[in-house]
Design a protein around this motif. Sequence first.
Motif, short mmCIF file in Angstrom:
data_model
loop_
_atom_site.label_atom_id
_atom_site.label_comp_id
_atom_site.label_asym_id
_atom_site.label_seq_id
_atom_site.Cartn_x
_atom_site.Cartn_y
_atom_site.Cartn_z
N GLY A 84 0.79 -1.22 0.00
CA GLY A 84 0.00 0.00 0.00
C GLY A 84 0.82 1.27 0.00
O GLY A 84 0.30 2.35 0.29
N ALA A 85 2.11 1.16 -0.34
CA ALA A 85 2.97 2.33 -0.33
C ALA A 85 2.45 3.40 -1.29
O ALA A 85 1.98 3.11 -2.38
N GLN A 86 2.51 4.67 -0.85
CA GLN A 86 2.04 5.79 -1.65
C GLN A 86 3.18 6.28 -2.55
O GLN A 86 4.15 6.86 -2.07
N VAL A 87 3.04 6.03 -3.83
CA VAL A 87 4.07 6.40 -4.81
C VAL A 87 3.39 7.16 -5.94
O VAL A 87 2.39 6.70 -6.48
N SER A 88 3.97 8.31 -6.30
CA SER A 88 3.34 9.15 -7.33
C SER A 88 3.57 8.64 -8.74
O SER A 88 2.92 9.10 -9.68
N ASP B 17 9.22 9.81 -3.34
CA ASP B 17 8.84 8.42 -3.61
C ASP B 17 9.96 7.47 -3.20
O ASP B 17 9.73 6.46 -2.51
N HIS B 18 11.18 7.80 -3.61
CA HIS B 18 12.31 6.92 -3.33
C HIS B 18 12.65 6.88 -1.84
O HIS B 18 12.90 5.80 -1.29
N LEU B 19 12.66 8.04 -1.23
CA LEU B 19 12.98 8.07 0.20
C LEU B 19 11.96 7.30 1.01
O LEU B 19 12.31 6.58 1.97
N ARG B 20 10.68 7.43 0.66
CA ARG B 20 9.64 6.68 1.37
C ARG B 20 9.80 5.18 1.20
O ARG B 20 9.64 4.40 2.14
N LEU B 21 10.11 4.74 -0.02
CA LEU B 21 10.29 3.31 -0.27
C LEU B 21 11.46 2.75 0.54
O LEU B 21 11.34 1.69 1.16
N TYR B 22 12.59 3.47 0.53
CA TYR B 22 13.74 2.99 1.30
C TYR B 22 13.45 2.96 2.80
O TYR B 22 13.76 1.99 3.49
#
Length: 372
Positions: A29-33, A252-257
């Motif tokens: 459910g990660a929020q990625v643009s 997006d990348h920082l949130r995923l990591y």
Amino acid sequence: MKKRLTAAALVCLLLFPLESLGVWKELEGAQVSAKGAALYDPAANTFLYEKQGDTQLPMASTTKIMTALLVLEHLPLEEEHIIRPEWTGIEGSSIYLKGGETLTTYDLLCGLLLESGNDAAVALSCLVSGSEEAFCRLMNEKAAELGLENTHFQSASGLDGDAHYTTAKDLARLTGAAMEKEEFAAIVSQKTISTGDRVMKNHNKLLTLSQEVCGVKTGFTKKAGRCLVSAARREGRLLIAVTLNAPDDWNDHLRLYDSAFSLCAPRQVLEGGAVGSALVLSGEKSQVELYCNGSFAPFLTEEEGQNVSVQVVGPQTVCAPVQAGEVYGALRVQLGDGVIYETPVYYKETVEKLPPAKNFWQKIWQGLWGGK
């Protein structure tokens, strides 16, 4: 060393079978643009997250990852090249090459990967293949070799084209292959590089935003939108993130990591010591004990820690004599489809060869069973 599994030396330090872990449920459910995105572990060859990961999309200048990979396979870094006039004045981003100037392969790669110079891409493609068109054929051959089934290249720079596309998952796999090249990884990790009369500044803002980020490439065209490939390492674990057409790509990348690494902790998988035994032919003993040194505690989720396989790999039998301390084979730790750790396995003791047999039957017995 033959890479055959030795039944006598097979070590299962964990009781759980090796499985393909697939996408992490915690990240679904990660929020990625981004229109297309993926988070990839190249060592395990496992995708931890994807959003339309197999959808074909334009890739802009992230194309240059493939360009650089091929250049590193074909041109020495220190080789000098005289720039031809037809390689200058190329559309889009540029390092402003001048006809007649001399640059090394390394100089051009820095201009390609940090400043995203389209002129550097054209120059390098022509140096490798004679023309950009011929180089694109080489790019597509390499894509096929790497198993990138949804990728096709039409330029070395990433300018838009109807037949120029990739997917988030394919681009992640490509980047994993490129990051295996030490020269590539070293260049894309630098914020600034001075080469000759030029100072190259990396467009990858993530290198400043996070100390864990160690590459790799930005891209943008009106058709492709903002494209970004990055790599980050924590506790020795390398992850690769890809976003295609992402308005908020940095975040997006920082949130995923942050989300992925927060789920991980060091898991004790291996401790040095005895790892089984191997059969010995024509020796004073029929078996020899094996051991390895050191320990290994990879940065994994709890589920991954339960799906690690540890195996000793080496010949099924060895012939005497063998010497204590000599290498027998290797111990491999596997996660997903990849080997995440490998260390040598040694003979723990010396086994001498039996003296010549005294009679026919003794020779048969020794040949079949060795010594005692």
